[in-house]
Write an enzyme that holds these catalytic residues in place. Structure first.
Site, PDB file in Angstrom:
ATOM      1  N   LYS A 163       9.470 -17.440  18.963  1.00 48.96           N
ATOM      2  CA  LYS A 163       9.665 -16.540  17.859  1.00 48.96           C
ATOM      3  C   LYS A 163      10.826 -17.315  16.767  1.00 48.96           C
ATOM      4  O   LYS A 163      10.581 -17.548  15.591  1.00 48.96           O
ATOM      5  CB  LYS A 163      10.188 -15.122  17.890  1.00 48.96           C
ATOM      6  CG  LYS A 163      10.199 -14.424  16.561  1.00 48.96           C
ATOM      7  CD  LYS A 163      10.284 -13.054  16.783  1.00 48.96           C
ATOM      8  CE  LYS A 163      10.209 -12.305  15.344  1.00 48.96           C
ATOM      9  NZ  LYS A 163      10.566 -10.974  15.302  1.00 48.96           N
ATOM     10  N   MET A 214     -28.934  -7.864  36.541  1.00 46.03           N
ATOM     11  CA  MET A 214     -29.106  -8.957  37.422  1.00 46.03           C
ATOM     12  C   MET A 214     -28.485  -8.808  38.865  1.00 46.03           C
ATOM     13  O   MET A 214     -29.154  -9.360  39.660  1.00 46.03           O
ATOM     14  CB  MET A 214     -28.319 -10.187  36.797  1.00 46.03           C
ATOM     15  CG  MET A 214     -28.529 -11.639  37.335  1.00 46.03           C
ATOM     16  SD  MET A 214     -30.123 -12.354  37.705  1.00 46.03           S
ATOM     17  CE  MET A 214     -30.145 -13.118  36.330  1.00 46.03           C
TER      18      MET A 214
END
Lengths: 161, 580
Positions: B162, B477
């Site tokens: 920051k 699947m």
């Protein structure tokens, strides 16, 4: 087969973990590792000893080369080179063995770098064979501590005839 | 003039030609978001999850070829990007991901929302940076875009504390990037390329395997030229679909685990494989020792680590696919005199027989909706002119088998990592890049739920993506594997009672929801759905028992395939010899 690989890298934080992560992430083993600055302080050199068949070593060197911070990779094992490693051994011999320890140190061109009433600390430099040999000989006398530096290697220059 | 880190970032992004950023705000990136609020040139697309932001940027990158850009906050914002970054990394997709970080003085203190994201993403990025000094910021951003987009592309992450975005410095921007330790090889070795040309001329039964590298390097035209000139059939890996026209008479479709019978047979019988921009993934090769036992292999790839990683290569060529193919075509045309039509006649005839023997099939007579039928209908109605994304699983394989991709960058799918939840946000990214194109996510009811929150992103940004859910109420699947290899014990794959009403979900987000439960409704729903200029979810309630065939069981050679009618019966085509 054992390979000694020299790696020139940018001297930046995080580079060591990129390299060690490459080995651990792919399940390759590092037998020994040493790192230090070169003459150019922006570049470090790492010497890694690892084991693998030709295909694994080819992958390791290619993968190392692929890392953005790696400048150059040389598999020292491919050509004539000198390898050295240093060990510090703290021995605590019985009084009747003390002379033998000092004799062995001399034979192996080692040095006593520290001593106390009960111990000698011996410095030995050499290749694998030499270090293994002195360790075998000193073991029966009582090795208290044992530290090795990791291998370093340098290529030999060919001599013009 | 001095600029803040945040100002430098935006300036650099503009110089890189960035128009869209995908992201999510948070405490430590407020310096940047505050500036974006006012900015006219850069548009931030707010997703509803950071993973969605990365997949959207990835879809944007795959569809356009330009790098995708992401901006998220520190800690959880950063860790939420990991799946997206790993997805891009496995498929070599250029991304630049900016993460906020706690101020430099707090790094390592277990500060609020702190995560060592550089450490966490080290193995799944091409490279990453922690900017510790604002003076390095311009150079690092320039380097990141360069590294992400050159060589074998990949994601690059930049961690921005920051205080770095908050403090000020003189703006610096290097004109060119010079990284002494990073120099990808573009130009293939000419002698090797010559060997390849001669091998192609000598081969009786050659096959080209084209991978994602063809698309990434922009070499589809050159590949087509090579195939047509030398009359060599082409099979495309999942990542390579679109690299060569799927409707071309030389196309064999996809090889591998769910590849076509004729692609796998051709590989197994071939005497020369020309692998172009692919990496012999296990889903392509099956059992390595039984892969292409008689073939010499030419391998063209920009990444030297891909060569000889999985298979033995006889003629390795490290270089950019496009550049290598240009030279290869030139050499073939100038130096090699062959009657290409004549010498391939027998081989192409053989392949034609295999094609007739076992085409891709499904039961077309049933009134229950077959998922393959939905995909075929989508293909028919769009005439193939669409960008298709997929989720992962059966939906992905049916899309790969039954949609014919003729152009590069029209199939966006998570091939390497196999990330469920990829397709929908990727479709949003692609739609943003091409607002007037039809973008369809072929999804399953399982995977769509992994990023369904992005409906909000599609709606609010007026991105009319279409989602076709092949809804079988199972994790299909996995269920298929359980049926075939785990005696039908469906451990935790049945979603039945809990599959939500997708039509209602769509409506709740102010999108359009449609449903088809009978075969006769499929076309109507599709026609209506494709027409609407809003995000649409089409829920196709399909046959839950349907399986993806052909299938090569894990660990088998790729010609030991299972077919629909034979179910579990293994029928090895012939004993394989010669272990490579």
């Amino acid at each position: 087969m054992k390979h000694t690989i020299s790696i020139l890298v940018e001297n930046k934080f995080g580079v060591l973990s990129r390299i060690s992560g490459l080995f651990s992430g792919r399940g390759y083993n590092i037998e020994s590792l040493s790192v230090g600055e070169t003459i150019d302080p922006q570049i470090s050199i790492m010497t890694i000893v690892t084991v693998g068949d030709d295909r694994i070593i080819e992958q390791i060197t290619k993968q190392l080369n692929k890392l953005v911070d790696v400048i150059k990779v040389v598999d020292m094992t491919e050509s004539d080179h000198v390898e050295r490693e240093m060990v510090l051994i703290k021995v605590a011999p019985r009084s009747e063995d003390k002379a033998e320890v000092l004799r062995l140190t001399e034979i192996f061109r080692g040095r006593v770098v520290d001593s106390s009433q009960k111990t000698y600390t011996i410095e030995i430099t050499g290749d694998d064979k030499k270090i293994d040999a002195i360790v075998d000989l000193l073991k029966p006398m009582g090795i208290k501590e044992f530290v090795r530096s990791g291998k370093i290697a340098i290529a030999r220059e060919g001599i013009k005839k | 003039m001095k600029l803040s880190g945040a100002e430098i970032l935006l300036k650099c992004l503009k110089r890189e030609g960035v128009k869209h950023i995908f992201g999510y705000p948070g405490g430590v990136v407020l310096n940047i978001f505050d500036l974006l609020h006012e900015d006219k040139e850069l548009k931030l697309i707010l997703t509803r999850h950071e993973q969605g932001a990365v997949h959207a940027a990835d879809g944007y990158a795959r569809a356009t070829g330009k790098p995708g850009v992401v901006l998220v906050t520190s800690g959880p914002g950063a860790t939420n990007t990991v799946t997206g970054i790993a997805t891009a990394s496995m498929d070599s997709i250029p991304l630049v991901v900016f993460c906020g970080q706690v101020p430099t003085a707090l790094i390592g203190n277990d500060a609020f929302q702190e995560a060592d994201i550089v450490g966490i993403t080290r193995p799944c990025t091409k490279h990453n940076y922690l900017v510790k000094d604002i003076k390095d910021l311009g150079r690092i951003i320039k380097e990141s875009f360069y590294v992400a987009t050159t060589g074998r592309p990949g994601p690059v992450l930049i961690d921005l504390p920051k205080d770095v975005t908050g403090s000020k410095t003189e703006f610096g921007w290097p004109d060119k990037v010079d990284i002494r330790s990073y120099n990808p090889t573009y130009q293939g070795n000419e002698w090797m390329i010559k060997q390849a040309a001669h091998a192609i001329a000598k081969a009786k039964k050659p096959v080209i395997i084209a991978g994602g590298g063809v698309i990434l390097s922009g070499g589809a035209k050159e590949l087509k030229e090579l195939a047509e000139y030398t009359n060599v059939p082409v099979t495309m890996t999942l990542m390579g679909l679109g690299a060569f026209p799927g409707t071309h008479k030389l196309s064999l479709g996809m090889p591998g685990m769910h590849g076509t019978y004729f692609a796998n047979k051709s590989i197994q019988e071939s005497d020369l494989l020309i692998a172009v921009g692919m990496r012999f993934d296990d889903r392509v090769t099956g059992k390595i020792s039984g892969f292409a036992p008689q073939a010499k292999i030419v391998h063209i790839d920009i990444d030297p680590t891909s060569i000889r990683k999985n298979v033995h290569v006889d003629i390795p060529i490290v270089g950019d696919v496009k550049r290598v193919l240009v030279i290869l075509n030139k050499i073939l045309k100038a130096d090699v005199k062959e009657q290409w039509k004549e010498i391939r006649k027998a081989w192409l005839k053989q392949i034609q027989t295999w094609k007739m023997d076992r085409p891709l099939v499904y039961d077309e007579t049933s009134d229950v909706i077959k998922p393959q039928y939905v995909v075929e209908k989508i293909y028919e109605l769009t005439k193939g002119d669409a960008i298709v994304t997929t989720e992962v699983g059966q939906n992905q394989m049916w899309a790969a088998q039954f949609f014919k991709f003729d152009k590069p960058r029209t199939l966006l799918t998570s091939g390497g990592l196999g990330t469920m939840g990829y397709g929908f946000p990727a479709a949003i990214g692609a739609q943003l890049a091409f607002p007037n194109k039809l973008v369809i996510d072929i999804a399953g009811d399982g995977s769509i739920q992994m990023n369904i929150q992005e409906l909000a992103t599609a709606v609010i940004n007026r991105l009319p993506v279409k989602v076709a859910i092949l809804n079988n109420r199972y994790l299909g699947m996995v269920r298929q594997w359980q049926e075939l290899f785990y005696q039908g014990r469906y451990a935790h794959t049945r979603l039945d009672e809990t599959v939500p009403d997708f039509v209602k979900i769509a409506e709740a987000y102010n999108a359009v929801g449609l449903r088809a439960t009978k075969k006769s409704e499929v076309e109507t729903v599709l026609k209506e759905g494709l027409k609407v200029k809003k995000p649409v979810i089409m829920d196709f309630v399909v046959d839950w028992k349907e399986k993806v065939f052909p299938m090569v069981p894990a660990g088998a050679a790729i010609d030991e395939m299972l077919f629909p009618e034979e179910k579990k019966k293994k029928k090895p085509v012939k004993k394989l010899k010669a272990v490579k």
